[in-house]
Design a protein around this motif. Structure first.
Motif, PDB file in Angstrom:
ATOM      1  N   GLY A 131     139.142 111.426   1.622  1.00 27.01           N
ATOM      2  CA  GLY A 131     138.830 111.140   0.224  1.00 27.01           C
ATOM      3  C   GLY A 131     137.352 111.093  -0.074  1.00 27.01           C
ATOM      4  O   GLY A 131     136.944 111.210  -1.239  1.00 27.01           O
ATOM      5  N   ASP A 132     136.510 110.922   0.965  1.00 29.86           N
ATOM      6  CA  ASP A 132     135.061 110.917   0.735  1.00 29.86           C
ATOM      7  C   ASP A 132     134.600 112.281   0.227  1.00 29.86           C
ATOM      8  O   ASP A 132     135.101 113.326   0.658  1.00 29.86           O
ATOM      9  N   LEU A 133     133.613 112.272  -0.662  1.00 29.20           N
ATOM     10  CA  LEU A 133     133.022 113.510  -1.193  1.00 29.20           C
ATOM     11  C   LEU A 133     131.640 113.720  -0.585  1.00 29.20           C
ATOM     12  O   LEU A 133     130.834 112.784  -0.530  1.00 29.20           O
ATOM     13  N   TYR A 134     131.375 114.940  -0.131  1.00 25.90           N
ATOM     14  CA  TYR A 134     130.090 115.284   0.479  1.00 25.90           C
ATOM     15  C   TYR A 134     129.529 116.543  -0.170  1.00 25.90           C
ATOM     16  O   TYR A 134     130.276 117.447  -0.542  1.00 25.90           O
ATOM     17  N   LEU A 135     128.214 116.582  -0.268  1.00 21.39           N
ATOM     18  CA  LEU A 135     127.534 117.825  -0.584  1.00 21.39           C
ATOM     19  C   LEU A 135     127.263 118.505   0.748  1.00 21.39           C
ATOM     20  O   LEU A 135     126.480 118.016   1.573  1.00 21.39           O
ATOM     21  N   GLY A 136     127.959 119.620   1.001  1.00 18.41           N
ATOM     22  CA  GLY A 136     127.854 120.307   2.282  1.00 18.41           C
ATOM     23  C   GLY A 136     127.109 121.616   2.156  1.00 18.41           C
ATOM     24  O   GLY A 136     126.950 122.175   1.071  1.00 18.41           O
ATOM     25  N   LYS A 137     126.655 122.096   3.312  1.00 17.43           N
ATOM     26  CA  LYS A 137     125.962 123.368   3.383  1.00 17.43           C
ATOM     27  C   LYS A 137     126.774 124.319   4.253  1.00 17.43           C
ATOM     28  O   LYS A 137     127.118 123.998   5.389  1.00 17.43           O
ATOM     29  N   VAL A 138     127.100 125.498   3.707  1.00 12.93           N
ATOM     30  CA  VAL A 138     127.855 126.494   4.473  1.00 12.93           C
ATOM     31  C   VAL A 138     126.987 126.991   5.623  1.00 12.93           C
ATOM     32  O   VAL A 138     125.888 127.499   5.417  1.00 12.93           O
TER      33      VAL A 138
ATOM     34  N   ILE B 106     139.237 119.019  -5.338  1.00 13.99           N
ATOM     35  CA  ILE B 106     138.744 117.668  -5.568  1.00 13.99           C
ATOM     36  C   ILE B 106     139.772 116.868  -6.361  1.00 13.99           C
ATOM     37  O   ILE B 106     140.288 117.326  -7.390  1.00 13.99           O
ATOM     38  N   SER B 107     140.054 115.659  -5.874  1.00 15.26           N
ATOM     39  CA  SER B 107     140.955 114.764  -6.606  1.00 15.26           C
ATOM     40  C   SER B 107     140.429 113.341  -6.495  1.00 15.26           C
ATOM     41  O   SER B 107     139.953 112.926  -5.437  1.00 15.26           O
ATOM     42  N   LEU B 108     140.514 112.613  -7.584  1.00 15.63           N
ATOM     43  CA  LEU B 108     140.065 111.226  -7.631  1.00 15.63           C
ATOM     44  C   LEU B 108     141.275 110.348  -7.941  1.00 15.63           C
ATOM     45  O   LEU B 108     141.775 110.351  -9.064  1.00 15.63           O
ATOM     46  N   PRO B 109     141.776 109.601  -6.961  1.00 17.13           N
ATOM     47  CA  PRO B 109     142.991 108.810  -7.183  1.00 17.13           C
ATOM     48  C   PRO B 109     142.712 107.470  -7.833  1.00 17.13           C
ATOM     49  O   PRO B 109     141.776 106.756  -7.474  1.00 17.13           O
ATOM     50  N   GLY B 110     143.544 107.141  -8.815  1.00 21.85           N
ATOM     51  CA  GLY B 110     143.551 105.812  -9.403  1.00 21.85           C
ATOM     52  C   GLY B 110     144.876 105.154  -9.080  1.00 21.85           C
ATOM     53  O   GLY B 110     145.664 105.659  -8.277  1.00 21.85           O
ATOM     54  N   ARG B 111     145.149 104.042  -9.724  1.00 20.84           N
ATOM     55  CA  ARG B 111     146.399 103.366  -9.429  1.00 20.84           C
ATOM     56  C   ARG B 111     147.581 104.064 -10.084  1.00 20.84           C
ATOM     57  O   ARG B 111     148.664 104.178  -9.500  1.00 20.84           O
TER      58      ARG B 111
ATOM     59  N   SER C 216     131.866 107.641  -1.709  1.00 21.16           N
ATOM     60  CA  SER C 216     132.697 107.117  -0.631  1.00 21.16           C
ATOM     61  C   SER C 216     134.001 106.607  -1.214  1.00 21.16           C
ATOM     62  O   SER C 216     134.018 105.978  -2.268  1.00 21.16           O
ATOM     63  N   GLU C 217     135.092 106.910  -0.488  1.00 20.49           N
ATOM     64  CA  GLU C 217     136.393 106.372  -0.867  1.00 20.49           C
ATOM     65  C   GLU C 217     136.307 104.853  -0.816  1.00 20.49           C
ATOM     66  O   GLU C 217     135.497 104.284  -0.097  1.00 20.49           O
ATOM     67  N   GLN C 218     137.116 104.193  -1.636  1.00 19.14           N
ATOM     68  CA  GLN C 218     137.139 102.741  -1.610  1.00 19.14           C
ATOM     69  C   GLN C 218     137.440 102.257  -0.205  1.00 19.14           C
ATOM     70  O   GLN C 218     137.979 102.976   0.626  1.00 19.14           O
ATOM     71  N   GLY C 219     137.050 101.010   0.094  1.00 21.64           N
ATOM     72  CA  GLY C 219     137.377 100.435   1.385  1.00 21.64           C
ATOM     73  C   GLY C 219     138.861 100.542   1.660  1.00 21.64           C
ATOM     74  O   GLY C 219     139.678 100.600   0.740  1.00 21.64           O
TER      75      GLY C 219
ATOM     76  N   ILE D 272     145.856  98.647  -1.027  1.00 22.72           N
ATOM     77  CA  ILE D 272     146.408  97.852  -2.130  1.00 22.72           C
ATOM     78  C   ILE D 272     146.693  98.752  -3.326  1.00 22.72           C
ATOM     79  O   ILE D 272     147.741  98.650  -3.977  1.00 22.72           O
ATOM     80  N   ARG D 273     145.771  99.662  -3.604  1.00 26.24           N
ATOM     81  CA  ARG D 273     145.948 100.589  -4.728  1.00 26.24           C
ATOM     82  C   ARG D 273     147.209 101.436  -4.567  1.00 26.24           C
ATOM     83  O   ARG D 273     147.984 101.611  -5.512  1.00 26.24           O
ATOM     84  N   ASP D 274     147.441 101.941  -3.363  1.00 23.73           N
ATOM     85  CA  ASP D 274     148.563 102.850  -3.141  1.00 23.73           C
ATOM     86  C   ASP D 274     149.894 102.132  -2.991  1.00 23.73           C
ATOM     87  O   ASP D 274     150.942 102.707  -3.288  1.00 23.73           O
ATOM     88  N   LEU D 275     149.873 100.895  -2.526  1.00 21.22           N
ATOM     89  CA  LEU D 275     151.121 100.218  -2.188  1.00 21.22           C
ATOM     90  C   LEU D 275     151.527  99.103  -3.133  1.00 21.22           C
ATOM     91  O   LEU D 275     152.682  98.668  -3.117  1.00 21.22           O
TER      92      LEU D 275
END
Length: 515
Positions: free
Chosen positions: A39-46, A143-148, A231-234, A240-243
């Motif tokens: 879930g973490d997002l990075y700016l990467g270099k090919v 890219i996906s950003l999950p909420g509750r 960074s993805e949430q802790g 807790i969000r998913d369950l």
């Protein structure tokens, strides 16, 4: 079903145990220095394009380059590349309006990686799988950003509702709400937890995700690859969000900051359930108090016992996991077919639990006890499918073959949970063999013979209690034979600190004689 979350925070990280109806079903570990989480997002270099694999290796700051396959590029990867470049070069103090972004055409499914990533550009990527063994992270450009309640997917206008919401009326209601509140250039996936929620709750969740996307835009301004953008949430908050649901009745935390984090998140998303969070401040370890430690010891061995006396043997190979079902002393009657069925049904429940608990991934082959009737094989398949419904990982189950084997594939996003409940035998060093007692007996005899020839008297031989019993057994014991042979007083003393093939010899003063 009653669900409890037990959270043990320590100096090295956080251990999270999910308990369902008093059974441990998931165990998560979050190290304090954990990076490259799903879930973490990075700016990467090919770095390199591999035409034979139709994939690219991307530098995201890990010791090994991450892997990005063409099938994980997303149909909207051209829009993502454009967005990454615009965000990095944007000069204005405020971020630009994403609703004005012009979406690029989709790429074709059968294309080539060099047609999309030529020039080795910087690109925003999301961790799809954590680094496992010698492999770097696996990436995705979807890219996906999950909420509750919803998941936000940029660069498209698609609205999808979870298939686990079975009511067609409810699905239409949720679709209508999201269509009305969704910003332009964003797709939305409605999660199962959204069932029954009102417009305000969905809108708040959606707005929080849009704000997070703006934070991503802000973080990209002037960024140099490789860099972590979001960074993805802790682990605590994400679980807790998913369950979090109506049958979640207790969350226990032993560390104040983690407790405050959990309370703050639940107060924001479900204030009516904030009372289920409890702070643990007792002297005894939290996992011991709630029975987690005991269940871990019983569940992570090579052999897993079932209440009826049946047991599982779980083996890991390079290619797959193998689970063997054994009946033990279980008996449901004189009918062998019925015995096999009942044992397999019991095993199916435990196998589903073990796969979640250990996070087994890839191919899992289960060798059930042979059954002749097709109806019984179908019952075991249905039972396995029912128990696996609780598993959040994607999985597929193949019916039992004529050889009694069931094949299961299960997606794993992080390294398998391995807890060693065995240790190498200090006596045989893992070989499974120790020196013969005859050889040890001869060794002691020869040592005594040498020491007496050097003028020693009244020697005391220290041996393991088991070997002590052997040397002193009977009227004409080895001890008596040696004393008679050497015409010397010999004492043999048991010592618990010595292993089975060790011995020590003490002189008259009680000092060890080192040869």
């Amino acid at each position: 079903m009653n669900k409890e979350l037990i959270i043990n925070s320590s100096a090295t990280g956080v251990d999270i145990a999910l308990i369902e109806d008093k059974k441990l079903v998931e165990l998560h570990r979050e190290a304090n220095d954990n990076a490259f989480v799903v879930g973490d997002l990075y700016l990467g270099k090919v770095r390199k394009l591999m035409l034979g694999l139709n994939a690219a290796f991307i530098d995201v700051g890990y010791e090994k380059d991450a892997f990005l396959h063409y099938t994980d590029l997303s149909p909207y990867v051209k829009s993502l590349l454009k967005f990454t470049q615009i965000s990095q070069d944007w000069k204005a103090p405020e971020i630009y309006d994403f609703s004005r972004f012009s979406v690029e055409p989709e790429i074709v499914k059968s294309g080539k990686i060099n047609e999309v990533l030529s020039g080795k550009p910087n690109i925003l990527v999301q961790i799809l799988k954590e680094p496992i063994a010698a492999k770097g992270p696996r990436l995705s450009c979807e890219i996906s950003l999950p909420g509750r309640f919803v998941v936000l997917t940029p660069f498209n206008d698609i609205v999808a509702v979870s298939k686990k919401i079975h009511s067609s009326d409810e699905r239409r209601r949720l679709q209508k709400i999201i269509d009305a509140i969704k910003p332009k250039n964003f797709g939305v996936i409605v999660r199962t937890a959204a069932e029954g929620k009102n417009t305000a709750e969905l809108h708040d969740d959606l707005n929080a995700l849009v704000a997070k996307w703006k934070d991503i835009q802000q973080s990209l301004k002037g960024a140099a690859a490789p860099k972590r953008i979001l960074s993805e949430q802790g682990k605590t908050t994400s679980i807790i969000r998913d369950l979090l649901s109506a049958d979640f009745n207790k969350i226990v935390v032993n560390e104040k900051n983690t407790y405050d984090e959990a309370v703050g998140y639940i107060r924001k998303v479900a204030p009516e359930k904030v009372d289920i969070v409890h702070f643990y401040n007792q002297a005894a370890p939290i996992f011991d108090t709630y029975g987690v430690t005991k269940q871990v010891k019983h569940a992570f061995g090579k052999t897993v016992s079932l209440p009826s006396g049946a047991y599982l043997i779980i083996e890991h190979t390079e290619a797959l996991h193998v689970i063997d079902v054994n009946s033990g002393y279980k008996s449901a009657g004189n009918n062998q077919e019925e015995n096999s069925l009942q044992t397999n049904l019991e095993a199916a429940e435990e196998i589903a639990r073990q796969m979640r608990l250990r996070d087994l991934g890839g191919i899992v082959v289960v060798d059930f006890i042979d059954m002749k009737l097709p109806d019984n094989k179908k019952k075991v398949l249905e039972a396995m499918e029912a128990h696996m419904k609780l598993d959040r990982s994607k999985h597929s189950i193949v019916p039992i073959s004529k050889f009694g084997l069931m094949q299961i594939t299960r997606q794993r996003m992080k390294p398998e949970v391995i807890i060693k409940t065995e240790e190498v035998c200090p006596t045989c060093n893992g070989t499974g063999k120790v020196g013969s007692s005859i050889i040890l007996e001869d060794e002691i005899y020869n040592t005594l013979e040498y020491l007496f020839s050097q003028g020693h008297k009244k020697l005391d031989v220290l041996v393991n209690p088991i070997f002590h019993a052997f040397l002193t057994k009977g009227i004409w014991s080895k001890k008596r034979q040696w004393s008679w042979k050497f015409k010397q007083l010999i004492k043999i003393t048991p010592n618990n600190t010595l292993n089975l093939v060790e011995f020590k010899i003490l002189n008259e003063e009680g000092d060890e004689i080192i040869l």
